[in-house]
Design an enzyme around this catalytic site. Sequence first.
Site, PDB file in Angstrom:
ATOM      1  CG  HIS A 161      69.714 -59.758  85.749  1.00 41.07           C
ATOM      2  ND1 HIS A 161      70.056 -60.708  84.836  1.00 41.07           N
ATOM      3  CD2 HIS A 161      69.622 -58.616  85.087  1.00 41.07           C
ATOM      4  CE1 HIS A 161      70.182 -60.162  83.662  1.00 41.07           C
ATOM      5  NE2 HIS A 161      69.932 -58.891  83.779  1.00 41.07           N
ATOM      6  NE  ARG A 167      71.576 -47.174  92.750  1.00 43.97           N
ATOM      7  CZ  ARG A 167      71.973 -47.283  94.020  1.00 43.97           C
ATOM      8  NH1 ARG A 167      71.227 -47.907  94.898  1.00 43.97           N
ATOM      9  NH2 ARG A 167      73.123 -46.772  94.396  1.00 43.97           N
ATOM     10  NE  ARG A 209      70.233 -43.356  89.122  1.00 42.07           N
ATOM     11  CZ  ARG A 209      71.225 -44.015  89.711  1.00 42.07           C
ATOM     12  NH1 ARG A 209      72.187 -43.342  90.319  1.00 42.07           N
ATOM     13  NH2 ARG A 209      71.242 -45.317  89.712  1.00 42.07           N
ATOM     14  CD  GLU A 235      76.255 -40.312  89.907  1.00 39.84           C
ATOM     15  OE1 GLU A 235      76.235 -41.361  90.569  1.00 39.84           O
ATOM     16  OE2 GLU A 235      75.715 -40.189  88.789  1.00 39.84           O
ATOM     17  CG  ASN A 237      77.995 -45.654  95.422  1.00 40.96           C
ATOM     18  OD1 ASN A 237      78.395 -45.497  96.565  1.00 40.96           O
ATOM     19  ND2 ASN A 237      76.789 -46.128  95.151  1.00 40.96           N
ATOM     20  CG  ASP A 238      79.129 -43.490  89.490  1.00 42.19           C
ATOM     21  OD1 ASP A 238      79.944 -44.340  89.103  1.00 42.19           O
ATOM     22  OD2 ASP A 238      77.897 -43.600  89.326  1.00 42.19           O
ATOM     23  NE  ARG A 282      79.712 -48.003  91.418  1.00 40.80           N
ATOM     24  CZ  ARG A 282      78.547 -47.385  91.393  1.00 40.80           C
ATOM     25  NH1 ARG A 282      78.394 -46.233  90.753  1.00 40.80           N
ATOM     26  NH2 ARG A 282      77.508 -47.895  91.998  1.00 40.80           N
ATOM     27  CB  CYS A 336      71.842 -40.762  97.222  1.00 43.77           C
ATOM     28  SG  CYS A 336      72.456 -40.390  95.586  1.00 43.77           S
TER      29      CYS A 336
HETATM   30  C1  PEP Z   1      76.366 -43.262  93.212  1.00 44.50           C
HETATM   31  O1  PEP Z   1      77.069 -43.303  92.213  1.00 44.50           O
HETATM   32  O2  PEP Z   1      76.802 -42.939  94.343  1.00 44.50           O
HETATM   33  C2  PEP Z   1      74.936 -43.574  93.141  1.00 44.50           C
HETATM   34  C3  PEP Z   1      74.155 -43.412  94.176  1.00 44.50           C
HETATM   35  O3  PEP Z   1      74.471 -44.094  91.980  1.00 44.50           O
HETATM   36  P1  PEP Z   1      74.740 -45.598  91.530  1.00 44.50           P
HETATM   37  O4  PEP Z   1      75.355 -46.316  92.672  1.00 44.50           O
HETATM   38  O5  PEP Z   1      73.427 -46.142  91.127  1.00 44.50           O
HETATM   39  O6  PEP Z   1      75.679 -45.396  90.363  1.00 44.50           O
HETATM   40 MG    MG Z   2      76.131 -43.333  90.293  1.00 46.35          MG
END
Ligand code: PEP
Ligand code: MG
Length: 733
Positions: free
Chosen positions: A347, A454, A490, A589, A612-613, A623, A660
């Site tokens: 958090h 998010r 999202r 993703e 990221n994913d 990650r 993103c």
């Molecule tokens: C991602 O996975 O790139 C993404 C933007 O979502 P999050 O980082 O919230 O998993």
């Molecule tokens: Mg993601």
Amino acid sequence: MAGTIPAQAKLSAVVRTIAGSMVAEVCSIYLRRANGEMELFATEGLDPGAVHVTRMRPGEGLIGEIMRQGRPLNLSDAPSHPAFSYRPETGEDPFHAFLGVPLLRGGRTIGVLVVQNRTSRVYSDDDIEDLQIIAMVLAEMVAAGDLLSREELKDVEIAPRRSERLKGARLADGLAFGVAVLHEAPVAAGRLLSDDVPAEEHRLSTAIDGLQAQIDAMLEGHEGIVGPSYDVLETYRMLAHSRSWNHSLLDAVHSGLTAEAAVERVRSEHRAGIGQARDPYLRERLHDLEDLNDRLLRHLNGDGEKARVLPENAILVARNLGPAELLEYDRTRLKGLLLEEGSSASHAAIVARAMDIPCVGRLAGLRDRVNEGDPVIVDAETGEAYLRPRPDVVAAVTARIGVRAERRAEFARLRGTPAYTLDGAKITLLMNAGLAVDLDILPETGAEGIGLFRTEFQFMVSEDMPRRTAQTELYAKVVEAADGRPVIFRTLDLGGDKVLPYLQAEREDNPALGWRAVRMGLDRPALLRTQLRALIAAVAGRPLSVMFPLVASVEEFRAARALVDREIAWAMRRGRPAPSRLEVGAMIEAPSLIWHLDALLPMTDFVSVGTNDLMQYLFAADRGNPRVSERYDPLSPPALRALRAIREACAESGTPVSVCGEMAGRPLEAFALIGLGFDRLSMPPTGVGPVKKMVLSCDRGAAARGLAGLLNSSSGSVRGEIEALARKLAVAV
Ligand code: PEP
Ligand code: MG
């Protein structure tokens, strides 16, 4: 020496009084020097010539034993104890009975208080209890400078004084220099003793009742759910109801301590006792106890504790922060955050990033090493904390803060400039957000809208499940704040590293590959439909863009999209306005979709690449695990080719596509993305300025041409080559 006499006399008077009240012939105070030696500071009954002469090395003698264990030592015949170390200068041969207790402050042993008798007397539990309370008061008085001057305490380890650098983890980027404010402030010396035991007992019982009720209520929200968080709550319940904990607290109050001091006293004992344990299970229990103590102190303070008044440039120091706690601090004065624990999905880290406050976490032993008011540096560029930094470090960091401020000012000047490349391509720069506080910065960043909202953050910073009305309220606020700019919501991306204490799934071996994101939403349609209903209500007839996280198959997207249609029909049946325009998208993703874009794209209104994913799944590298997360480079042929495949498929089908993930907010990576042909990038707010500066200096055609060859490279990473390309093209990365 003149200045020291009154203080020495004061200390001598204190030991005399203690000896009298404990009916002991000897009472001595040892304090710990910076080199770890325990020095005799005052004595009644031993040879006064030994004061400041007798010094015990770490671990030496009975004093060393108490120091090491952090626990009282009660002996009827001290000389027969194996650790006994005879010191002729003290003249202590005739004494047999020995009781020593540690002087504890914040879990650290700063000294030892000893009483001795000639006879082989056995000190009772009450004696031990009494001496511990005296030790507690004494420790606070010494620390507060009531007994010894700063000069005399020089080199005494009452409170940590040396400069220290701790290595931790970067949880929210930035750099700050300020003064430490302890989130869990120690009880002030003046508030240690009470003269109204029944009143304190009543306060304590009320607080314990409140704590127990709170934990019971938290558990009730969990019926039928199993998982780690449930286990933790169960442990809390066990501990909160544990008789020994309750008794220790009550005993401490009965002995004349205030309820707060009783909590601190029991906490200190636990810390000193369990803190040295190697056993991970025991250490985990200590952690639970710490949390319970903090909660109990909050109950004693009254639940609605007012926001603390912060000094200018406050750096908050805490073990960890619970849901919403960071938001209670005055944002204009809070400049940084240091945590003993925390992870990037905690958090505190989420809120710190949203508030744009630098945060370093996982700083082992932090709280015992910082004093309220200490100068501290949060270096979230390197993931370090400097405690009481030396002047040269302060100067270097202040200079870096200045440079950052200048760069920010430069980016701020670009705010109103549209992001066109030198060859005239429009690049749309959007911002990622997730909390209401994020929206304050939207106008400042110059972002053209929110490319990723998010929604799970609201859930992650709440104590319990946000109701539909609360969800609607937040979404409406976001739409208002966006003020006509586009927002892509999202749907809940929970599971994986985003766990909720009140909505826990079964324990999974591989949470990142487990029941998360849209999978959870489809299996629990009530959750997803509630959210969609809230979104439709929030836009109230304005446009709505919504996308689903971690879609791994076309069926999932089809099913999720059907739920949106269903909710719109539901709203319309009730005479509520449907969104004036509806766009439903998928996040790319899961690598599986890269080879099924021909089927997926016609069903979507847009897609957004969550790098990221995507990178975590492409490289099979968690990650959240620092050991592997930076092992593979998104600026590598396989990653760039995957991105190129997505971009080309979208161009072919005419589907709008954005990126993103975090990489979109880093100038060099964004340069590569633009070279691949992406023209919509959504990023953390702090990325917008630097990326815009890069765009304004970039010739997209030249970037594309330069990049094309690198995609065929046989190297694992082409970062160096891309850097060289950017340099050659004079792009500001
Ligand atoms: C991602 O996975 O790139 C993404 C933007 O979502 P999050 O980082 O919230 O998993
Ligand atoms: Mg993601």
